[in-house]
Design an enzyme around this catalytic site. Structure first.
Site, PDB file in Angstrom:
ATOM      1  NE  ARG A 101       6.677   5.030  82.244  1.00 54.39           N
ATOM      2  CZ  ARG A 101       7.269   5.609  82.819  1.00 54.39           C
ATOM      3  NH1 ARG A 101       8.455   4.968  83.568  1.00 54.39           N
ATOM      4  NH2 ARG A 101       7.740   6.655  82.752  1.00 54.39           N
ATOM      5  CE1 TYR A 155      -3.047   5.725  87.415  1.00 54.78           C
ATOM      6  CE2 TYR A 155      -0.133   5.882  87.945  1.00 54.78           C
ATOM      7  CZ  TYR A 155      -1.920   6.635  87.602  1.00 54.78           C
ATOM      8  OH  TYR A 155      -1.634   7.884  87.524  1.00 54.78           O
ATOM      9  CE  LYS A 192       4.655   4.977  77.313  1.00 52.67           C
ATOM     10  NZ  LYS A 192       4.187   6.315  78.648  1.00 52.67           N
ATOM     11  CG  HIS A 217       7.954   7.890  75.065  1.00 48.97           C
ATOM     12  ND1 HIS A 217       8.194   8.487  76.482  1.00 48.97           N
ATOM     13  CD2 HIS A 217       7.015   8.026  75.095  1.00 48.97           C
ATOM     14  CE1 HIS A 217       8.064   8.964  77.517  1.00 48.97           C
ATOM     15  NE2 HIS A 217       6.107   8.402  76.714  1.00 48.97           N
ATOM     16  CB  SER A 237       7.568   9.749  81.615  1.00 49.18           C
ATOM     17  OG  SER A 237       7.540   8.921  80.506  1.00 49.18           O
ATOM     18  CB  ALA A 238       5.096  14.186  83.795  1.00 48.67           C
ATOM     19  CB  CYS A 239       9.081  15.969  79.829  1.00 49.27           C
ATOM     20  SG  CYS A 239      10.431  15.649  81.248  1.00 49.27           S
ATOM     21  CG  ASN A 278       0.208  20.553  78.149  1.00 49.68           C
ATOM     22  OD1 ASN A 278      -0.698  20.846  78.479  1.00 49.68           O
ATOM     23  ND2 ASN A 278       0.517  19.431  79.087  1.00 49.68           N
ATOM     24  CG  ASP A 301       2.828   8.157  75.873  1.00 49.81           C
ATOM     25  OD1 ASP A 301       3.582   9.118  76.392  1.00 49.81           O
ATOM     26  OD2 ASP A 301       3.001   7.346  76.714  1.00 49.81           O
ATOM     27  NE  ARG A 317       0.753  10.106  84.278  1.00 54.45           N
ATOM     28  CZ  ARG A 317       1.556   9.987  82.888  1.00 54.45           C
ATOM     29  NH1 ARG A 317       0.561  10.418  81.971  1.00 54.45           N
ATOM     30  NH2 ARG A 317       2.495  10.258  83.826  1.00 54.45           N
TER      31      ARG A 317
HETATM   32  P1  GTP Z   1       3.347  11.711  79.520  1.00 58.99           P
HETATM   33  O1  GTP Z   1       2.183  10.947  79.915  1.00 58.99           O
HETATM   34  O2  GTP Z   1       4.028  10.786  81.276  1.00 58.99           O
HETATM   35  O3  GTP Z   1       4.438  10.402  78.287  1.00 58.99           O
HETATM   36  O4  GTP Z   1       4.020  13.338  79.695  1.00 58.99           O
HETATM   37  P2  GTP Z   1       3.934  14.292  78.491  1.00 58.99           P
HETATM   38  O5  GTP Z   1       4.859  13.914  78.446  1.00 58.99           O
HETATM   39  O6  GTP Z   1       3.259  13.728  78.019  1.00 58.99           O
HETATM   40  O7  GTP Z   1       3.677  15.505  79.521  1.00 58.99           O
HETATM   41  P3  GTP Z   1       2.960  16.806  79.647  1.00 58.99           P
HETATM   42  O8  GTP Z   1       2.076  17.054  78.811  1.00 58.99           O
HETATM   43  O9  GTP Z   1       1.478  15.509  80.413  1.00 58.99           O
HETATM   44  O10 GTP Z   1       3.074  17.377  80.863  1.00 58.99           O
HETATM   45  C1  GTP Z   1       3.541  17.722  82.227  1.00 58.99           C
HETATM   46  C2  GTP Z   1       4.080  19.063  82.304  1.00 58.99           C
HETATM   47  O11 GTP Z   1       5.247  19.366  81.876  1.00 58.99           O
HETATM   48  C3  GTP Z   1       2.890  19.355  83.089  1.00 58.99           C
HETATM   49  O12 GTP Z   1       2.376  20.080  84.663  1.00 58.99           O
HETATM   50  C4  GTP Z   1       2.423  20.137  82.084  1.00 58.99           C
HETATM   51  O13 GTP Z   1       2.147  21.967  82.788  1.00 58.99           O
HETATM   52  C5  GTP Z   1       4.047  20.815  81.748  1.00 58.99           C
HETATM   53  N1  GTP Z   1       4.614  21.524  80.764  1.00 58.99           N
HETATM   54  C6  GTP Z   1       4.113  20.883  79.483  1.00 58.99           C
HETATM   55  N2  GTP Z   1       4.444  21.805  78.189  1.00 58.99           N
HETATM   56  C7  GTP Z   1       5.103  22.749  78.813  1.00 58.99           C
HETATM   57  C8  GTP Z   1       6.002  24.156  78.360  1.00 58.99           C
HETATM   58  O14 GTP Z   1       5.961  24.269  77.641  1.00 58.99           O
HETATM   59  N3  GTP Z   1       6.771  25.101  79.337  1.00 58.99           N
HETATM   60  C9  GTP Z   1       6.719  24.837  80.911  1.00 58.99           C
HETATM   61  N4  GTP Z   1       6.947  25.296  80.811  1.00 58.99           N
HETATM   62  N5  GTP Z   1       5.636  24.006  81.743  1.00 58.99           N
HETATM   63  C10 GTP Z   1       4.947  22.557  80.305  1.00 58.99           C
HETATM   64  C1  SPV Z   2       5.233   7.894  80.896  1.00 61.16           C
HETATM   65  O1  SPV Z   2       4.921   7.586  82.180  1.00 61.16           O
HETATM   66  O2  SPV Z   2       5.369   8.317  80.172  1.00 61.16           O
HETATM   67  C2  SPV Z   2       3.546   7.712  80.560  1.00 61.16           C
HETATM   68  C3  SPV Z   2       2.234   7.637  81.835  1.00 61.16           C
HETATM   69  O3  SPV Z   2       2.372   8.035  79.958  1.00 61.16           O
HETATM   70  S1  SPV Z   2       2.250   5.865  81.600  1.00 61.16           S
HETATM   71  O4  SPV Z   2       1.290   4.637  81.259  1.00 61.16           O
HETATM   72  O5  SPV Z   2       2.526   4.938  83.202  1.00 61.16           O
HETATM   73  O6  SPV Z   2       3.895   4.680  81.341  1.00 61.16           O
HETATM   74 MN    MN Z   3       4.526   8.573  78.007  1.00 61.50          MN
END
Ligand code: GTP
Ligand code: SPV
Ligand code: MN
Length: 588
Positions: free
Chosen positions: A72, A200, A209, A229, A251-253, A257, A276, A373
């Site tokens: 993004r 993308y 989003k 979110h 995002s990505a936190c 998982n 999400d 992704r």
């Molecule tokens: P978006 O799709 O961008 O919104 O991301 P998301 O919030 O769904 O994040 P996602 O679950 O894909 O995790 C992103 C990163 O965080 C990955 O590299 C995981 O390995 C890491 N991660 C997820 N959960 C944990 C956790 O409990 N502990 C740690 N240390 N890392 C984690």
């Molecule tokens: C985020 O960045 O929070 C995502 C991926 O879930 S995107 O669809 O690119 O926004």
């Molecule tokens: Mn997201």
């Protein structure tokens, strides 16, 4: 007589001048036909879709986006309210008249020689009172197939819209993919998204989003609900009771998982409803009800493995329903399989990186892009909750706000009350990741994980959030979590992933009034003896470090919160201001 949808599509056709217009019907056969078309379309770095080995990865296809188009782009994303103040300090603002001028120019003839795909889709179950009907156009087969996986596409939505004009509109074109001519614009007062120049993720899959958060958050503000979110998940205990919770993490936190977690505690089991986005409405019973407006996962590939997320691995290898797409991952050329950093096993002998260049570990770069992704249907998940398709949604007992913070923030904190909980969300900070373009690893404030996604002034959003709480007779409790606290050497203190169930169990115990809590200035934290550590060996002093709240370390945090809130001053709700002042006094 033509319908409002038909009239709007004719207008877009006159503007974009495609060679052909194709109305998607959402059928199974159509998805495979679109894939075939994509496989024969050549781009800079290969075909739009490349078929992977369907013996080992059923229904899997590889897509590579343009190398400057991998995440993004928040600096090119605009919220175009007529009045700048209504967009707030949290958004890039552009005057709607000016924005339309720029976008019209970029869109004029932008689909010449190409097909315009018309996508009627629903965010939410078509029978849900909380769902929204949408129509978008795109000139990308990748976007068309992705939208089919991520949302509910079909002719049925057009029937719903026969006598209505209140659908959410989206115009998307990849344009020439030049970042200088890339704009992701939103017109919340017209329920319109207009995006040109990117192919993308959140820039292009408009349902995600742009619609389900930026446009929907504004609709929610006007109509009395929330677009968030957030993950939606159910946690079943040893007695068979399921408690539903939502969790907002930037995002990505860790949302995906968390939503797919394999419980490390015997007797506890996690069910998923969404990873999400969640739309939250107050039900007739005074509780908060959540639906997932989406129908698929668009998840971060790196780090996903049988070790960290076996349920997701099963989902993306199953491919029973719909294709599964992989974008910007590496390619194992001997096996014709996808690969990324963190996947089980050693890197294969012969790899092409995400741009299609030969790659060896010695190169020193990542083979898969850090924001690469997968796109997969949620119904392929082995742990889909039985209520996932319930149009009413599920009742929420707890809301969790989380961030990526190596210092300061305890593993889990319970708020004192709704207002304090909203403040916990409002002062959320997180270290930046690869999900958005820009520097990685610096703390930025990301209230409710919504900073890039709130379609209006965040001060108004916080007031709205506070009001929602005050309107409920049975509001959920609000918590904050941090899986990422680290020791002096930068090593994570908490193992995370499936072990996070221990924290969720404590949260459920608190919801049920089953355990007391320890009061700190930051909120309520567990007494270490109340955290179920069965099967996890961790020294007591380490556990105590996870819950340490030493207010003298909080001074810079309080300062940062104050300077973050400053630009909102005129509209900031009194309850938030008071909480921030209290934090400053405590941290002195
Ligand atoms: P978006 O799709 O961008 O919104 O991301 P998301 O919030 O769904 O994040 P996602 O679950 O894909 O995790 C992103 C990163 O965080 C990955 O590299 C995981 O390995 C890491 N991660 C997820 N959960 C944990 C956790 O409990 N502990 C740690 N240390 N890392 C984690
Ligand atoms: C985020 O960045 O929070 C995502 C991926 O879930 S995107 O669809 O690119 O926004
Ligand atoms: Mn997201």
């Amino acid at each position: 007589m033509s319908t409002a949808v038909e009239r709007w599509i004719e207008e877009q056709e006159r503007l974009a001048k495609p060679a052909k217009v194709y109305w998607m019907d959402g059928s199974e056969g159509e998805a495979w036909r679109l894939l075939e078309i994509g496989m024969s379309e050549e781009r800079l770095n290969g075909p739009v879709f490349q078929k992977l080995d369907h013996q080992t990865w059923p229904t899997a296809y590889l897509h590579r986006s343009h190398q400057t188009d991998v995440a993004r782009v928040e600096h090119l994303t605009f919220i175009c309210h007529p009045n700048r103040e209504d967009a707030g300090p949290n958004n890039n603002w552009m005057d709607p008249v000016k924005a339309k001028k720029i976008l019209s120019k970029l869109s004029d003839g932008c689909m010449a020689g190409r097909t315009m795909y018309v996508i009627p889709y629903m965010m939410g179950h078509p029978d849900s009172p909380y769902a929204k009907a949408c129509v978008m156009v795109t000139d990308s087969t990748y976007v068309a197939v992705s939208m089919r996986i991520m949302t509910r596409v079909g002719t049925r939505i057009l029937d719903k819209l026969r006598n209505r004009d209140d659908f959410i509109k989206g115009f998307h074109s990849i344009g020439d993919l030049n970042p200088d001519r890339r704009y992701i614009t939103h017109f919340p007062h017209e329920s319109l998204v207009w995006s040109v120049g990117s192919g993308y993720g959140g820039n292009a899959l408009l349902g995600k989003k742009c619609v389900a958060l930026r446009i929907a958050s504004y609709l929610g503000y006007k109509q009395g609900w929330l677009a968030e979110h957030m993950v939606i998940m159910g946690i079943e205990d040893h007695r068979g009771n399921t408690t539903y919770i939502t969790a907002a993490l930037p995002s990505a936190c860790g949302k995906t998982n968390l939503a797919m977690m394999e419980s490390a505690l015997p007797g506890y089991r996690v069910w998923t409803l969404g990873d999400d986005i969640s739309w939250l409405n107050i039900g007739p019973d005074g509780r908060l009800w959540a639906i997932n407006p989406e129908a698929g996962y668009f998840g971060v590939a790196p780090g996903t493995s049988m070790q960290t997320n076996p349920n997701m691995m099963k989902t993306i290898r199953r491919g029973a329903f719909n294709p599964t797409l992989f974008t910007n991952v590496a390619l194992d050329t001997d096996r014709n399989e996808p690969w990324w950093e963190g996947l089980d096993g050693a890197p294969p002998e012969n790899l092409l990186d995400w741009q299609g260049n030969p790659w060896k570990p010695e190169v020193g770069t990542k083979a898969a892009h850090p924001n690469s992704r997968f796109t997969a249907s949620i119904v392929n998940s082995p742990m889909l909750d039985k209520e996932a398709e319930n149009p009413k949604g599920v009742p929420i007992s707890a809301i969790i706000f989380g961030g990526r913070r190596t210092r300061l923030i305890p593993l889990v904190v319970e708020s004192f009350n709704w207002s304090h909980g909203v403040f916990l969300g409002a002062r959320m900070g997180s270290e930046t990741t690869a999900a958005a373009a820009g520097k990685v690893g610096v703390v930025r404030r990301d209230p409710m994980a919504m900073l890039p996604f709130c379609g209006y002034n965040m001060a108004d959003y916080w007031r709205h959030y506070l009001n929602i709480g005050h309107r409920m007779s049975r509001p959920p409790k609000i918590f904050s979590v941090n899986w990422f606290r680290a020791d002096e050497n930068g090593k994570f203190l908490w193992p995370g992933f499936g072990e996070n169930i221990r924290v969720l169990k404590w949260i459920i115990d608190r919801v049920n009034g089953a355990v007391p809590a320890r009061e700190t200035a930051a909120g309520l934290v567990p007494r270490v003896e109340d955290l179920d550590m069965t099967g996890l060996d961790m020294p007591k002093d380490r556990l105590e470090k996870l819950f340490a709240v030493d207010m003298k370390d909080w001074k810079s945090e309080a300062d940062e919160v104050r300077s973050f809130l400053k630009p909102y001053r005129g509209r900031l709700p009194g309850e938030i201001r008071e909480q921030a002042e209290k934090l400053e006094r405590q941290a002195r």
